[in-house]
Design a protein around this motif. Structure first.
Motif, mmCIF file in Angstrom:
data_model
loop_
_atom_site.group_PDB
_atom_site.id
_atom_site.type_symbol
_atom_site.label_atom_id
_atom_site.label_comp_id
_atom_site.label_asym_id
_atom_site.label_seq_id
_atom_site.Cartn_x
_atom_site.Cartn_y
_atom_site.Cartn_z
ATOM 1 N N SER A 72 0.704 -1.295 0.021
ATOM 2 C CA SER A 72 -0.130 0.029 0.097
ATOM 3 C C SER A 72 0.795 1.216 0.020
ATOM 4 C CB SER A 72 -0.816 0.153 1.322
ATOM 5 O OG SER A 72 -0.220 0.159 2.377
ATOM 6 N N TYR A 221 0.250 4.282 -7.960
ATOM 7 C CA TYR A 221 -1.095 4.099 -7.412
ATOM 8 C C TYR A 221 -1.435 2.676 -7.693
ATOM 9 C CZ TYR A 221 -1.102 9.087 -7.236
ATOM 10 O OH TYR A 221 -0.702 10.583 -6.852
ATOM 11 N N ASN A 222 -2.146 1.954 -6.690
ATOM 12 C CA ASN A 222 -2.622 0.675 -6.786
ATOM 13 C C ASN A 222 -4.167 0.822 -7.418
ATOM 14 O OD1 ASN A 222 -3.244 -1.915 -6.402
ATOM 15 N ND2 ASN A 222 -2.792 -2.101 -4.579
ATOM 16 N N LEU A 223 -4.239 0.278 -8.492
ATOM 17 C CA LEU A 223 -5.558 0.549 -8.935
ATOM 18 C C LEU A 223 -6.415 -0.993 -9.119
ATOM 19 C CD1 LEU A 223 -4.647 2.758 -11.908
ATOM 20 C CD2 LEU A 223 -5.417 3.441 -9.649
ATOM 21 N N LYS A 225 -8.103 -2.779 -7.154
ATOM 22 C CA LYS A 225 -9.485 -2.886 -6.814
ATOM 23 C C LYS A 225 -10.640 -2.148 -7.300
ATOM 24 C CE LYS A 225 -8.041 -4.053 -1.851
ATOM 25 N NZ LYS A 225 -8.129 -3.559 -0.566
ATOM 26 N N ASP A 226 -10.112 -1.297 -8.543
ATOM 27 C CA ASP A 226 -10.698 -0.281 -9.097
ATOM 28 C C ASP A 226 -11.555 -0.885 -10.472
ATOM 29 O OD1 ASP A 226 -10.045 1.592 -7.154
ATOM 30 O OD2 ASP A 226 -8.576 2.505 -8.322
ATOM 31 N N GLU A 231 -13.936 5.241 -9.800
ATOM 32 C CA GLU A 231 -13.251 4.825 -8.712
ATOM 33 C C GLU A 231 -11.740 5.075 -8.830
ATOM 34 O OE1 GLU A 231 -16.047 0.927 -7.479
ATOM 35 O OE2 GLU A 231 -14.147 0.523 -8.767
ATOM 36 N N ASN A 234 -10.983 8.279 -7.561
ATOM 37 C CA ASN A 234 -10.859 8.586 -6.244
ATOM 38 C C ASN A 234 -9.741 8.077 -5.655
ATOM 39 O OD1 ASN A 234 -12.433 9.065 -3.654
ATOM 40 N ND2 ASN A 234 -12.422 6.919 -3.409
ATOM 41 N N THR A 235 -9.074 6.830 -6.023
ATOM 42 C CA THR A 235 -7.916 6.241 -5.692
ATOM 43 C C THR A 235 -6.801 7.378 -5.795
ATOM 44 O OG1 THR A 235 -8.607 3.931 -6.218
ATOM 45 C CG2 THR A 235 -6.363 4.520 -5.976
ATOM 46 N N SER A 238 -7.145 10.356 -3.740
ATOM 47 C CA SER A 238 -7.113 9.825 -2.160
ATOM 48 C C SER A 238 -5.284 9.880 -1.832
ATOM 49 C CB SER A 238 -7.760 8.548 -1.978
ATOM 50 O OG SER A 238 -7.534 8.170 -0.486
#
Length: 427
Positions: A72, A221-223, A225-226, A231, A234-235, A238
């Motif tokens: 993360s 950025y870890n995408l 889950k998008d 989404e 937002n990721t 954030s």
């Protein structure tokens, strides 16, 4: 009365009946055997499940030695792998920099996958990278693009909005059209402004220049889950919001917007941001005094001093108090240094004699006098700068009146003024 023969026959029948009953009682119970067999199979199956669960559970409990230190934590850090370092020493440097979990894990991996390919140099690495990805990057050398796992993207300094959209598209399979629409959609901008008010302060989505992508910090950025474009937006915002938290109080106090500060932090880091802010705070009060007395906009005086002196980092500025690159023929109070000039739009390096001042205030005063009195050959050379009503007019007049030869000079000044909200000193 029954005869003996009849009695005998009756006894024989009774005996046969009794033998039949006894046979039935002694015959194996087929259902009972089936039940025993079934129970045995269930026990065997249970044993297999327990053993399999133990093996699987053990794998789950045991750490993946080559996994990322923190999937993360997508921040990238500069790490120098010293020349002549052994694979063991490289692992130790990475562990010390908090990029990997354990130097021993690193050493064991490279021992099997080509330790001889590792190269020394300056790298940009992240705790979100696995050991195999880090080793791959170190094997390609310092100029290699950072390696990321599936579903991660890296926004780099200088990436255009289209480049960022294409990177997202490749990792998420969300169409470029949907992504572009999400980053520019008024409803999304409104929603994001509610979620991240400090980051997006001042953006309303009504002007073409205010794009949400301009508020994205250059980082990974870890995408994974998008599933939708919204989404993804937002990721990324954030992640940016978390990185910008330490600067919101300063931004509020100085009236700064996020895009300009993000650019400085991404390129130069926190220390340089603080250095530049301190420089402005130091000279701004005197610039305001000069404006009140002579009329030259304080924002212009500050912006030119910052740009010409490289934020007081040039030799001419730091050693000789000359913020503006003012030249001089006075051999007793001058120094000869190399300088960059633009001839027909091309940059050249030349030697020139520059004025030396006793203090930086003397330099700022002399700069103001130059704009007011002009040059020896043209007293009205900077008349348009003096007449300017705002910083944009003044910045354009400096180029038009031949103060600078760089064709980008006007934009450099206006960008600097707007990034640091220097126009607030013109009031």
């Amino acid at each position: 009365m029954q005869s003996r023969k009849e009695r005998h026959q009756h006894e024989i029948k009774n005996a046969e009946l009794n033998d039949g009953k006894n046979y039935k009682n002694k015959r194996p119970n087929k259902n009972k055997w089936v039940r025993k067999k079934r129970n045995l199979l269930l026990v065997l199956l249970l044993i297999i499940v327990i053993i399999g669960g133990a093996v699987f559970g053990g794998k789950m409990l045991l750490p993946d030695k080559n996994a990322a230190l923190d999937p993360s934590d997508t921040r990238f850090r500069s790490v120098t792998i010293s020349s002549g370092s052994t694979p063991q020493q490289m692992g130790q440097q990475l562990e010390k920099a908090k990029i990997i979990k354990d130097a021993d894990y690193f050493y064991k991996y490279v021992s099997k996958h080509g330790a001889q390919n590792l190269q020394a140099g300056d790298y940009v690495l992240s705790p979100s990278q696995t050991i195999p990805l880090i080793v791959s990057q170190l094997s390609e050398g310092p100029t290699a693009e950072p390696k990321l796992s599936k579903g991660y993207i890296l926004v780099r300094v200088g990436d255009s909005n289209d480049t960022i959209i294409n990177k997202i598209n490749k990792q998420t399979d969300i169409s470029s059209e949907k992504l572009k629409a999400a980053f520019d959609k008024k409803s999304v901008i409104k929603q994001m402004s509610k979620q991240y008010p400090e980051l997006l302060k001042g953006i309303d989505g009504t002007t073409g220049d205010e794009k949400l992508l301009n508020y994205v910090f250059p980082a990974a950025y870890n995408l994974n889950k998008d599933k939708t474009a919204d989404e993804v937006v937002n990721t990324m915002l954030s992640g940016t919001d978390k990185l910008m938290q330490p600067y919101y109080s300063v931004m509020k106090k100085d009236g700064l917007k996020a895009p300009g500060i993000i650019a400085i932090l991404a390129v130069s880091g926190k220390a340089e941001f603080e250095h530049r802010r301190a420089f402005i705070k130091k000279i701004a009060p005197y610039a305001e005094q000069l404006q009140k007395k002579y009329g030259i906009l304080a924002s212009i005086s500050i912006a030119q001093a910052a740009h010409e002196s490289n934020w007081d980092d040039s030799d001419l500025s730091s050693k000789y108090n000359n913020f503006y690159g003012v030249k001089s023929e006075d051999k007793d109070n001058s120094v000869v240094l190399s300088t960059k000039e633009y001839v027909d739009g091309k940059e050249t390096t030349q030697k020139a004699r520059f004025a030396v001042y006793d203090s930086w205030k003397d330099s700022m005063l002399q700069h103001t006098q130059l704009l007011l009195k002009g040059t020896d050959w043209n007293a009205d050379q900077y008349k348009d700068v003096i007449k300017a009503k705002n910083y944009k007019q003044a910045a354009q007049a400096l180029y038009d009146n031949h103060y600078a030869t760089d064709i980008n000079y006007t934009k450099l000044l206006t960008d600097l003024i707007e990034t640091w909200n220097l126009q607030r000193y013109d009031k």
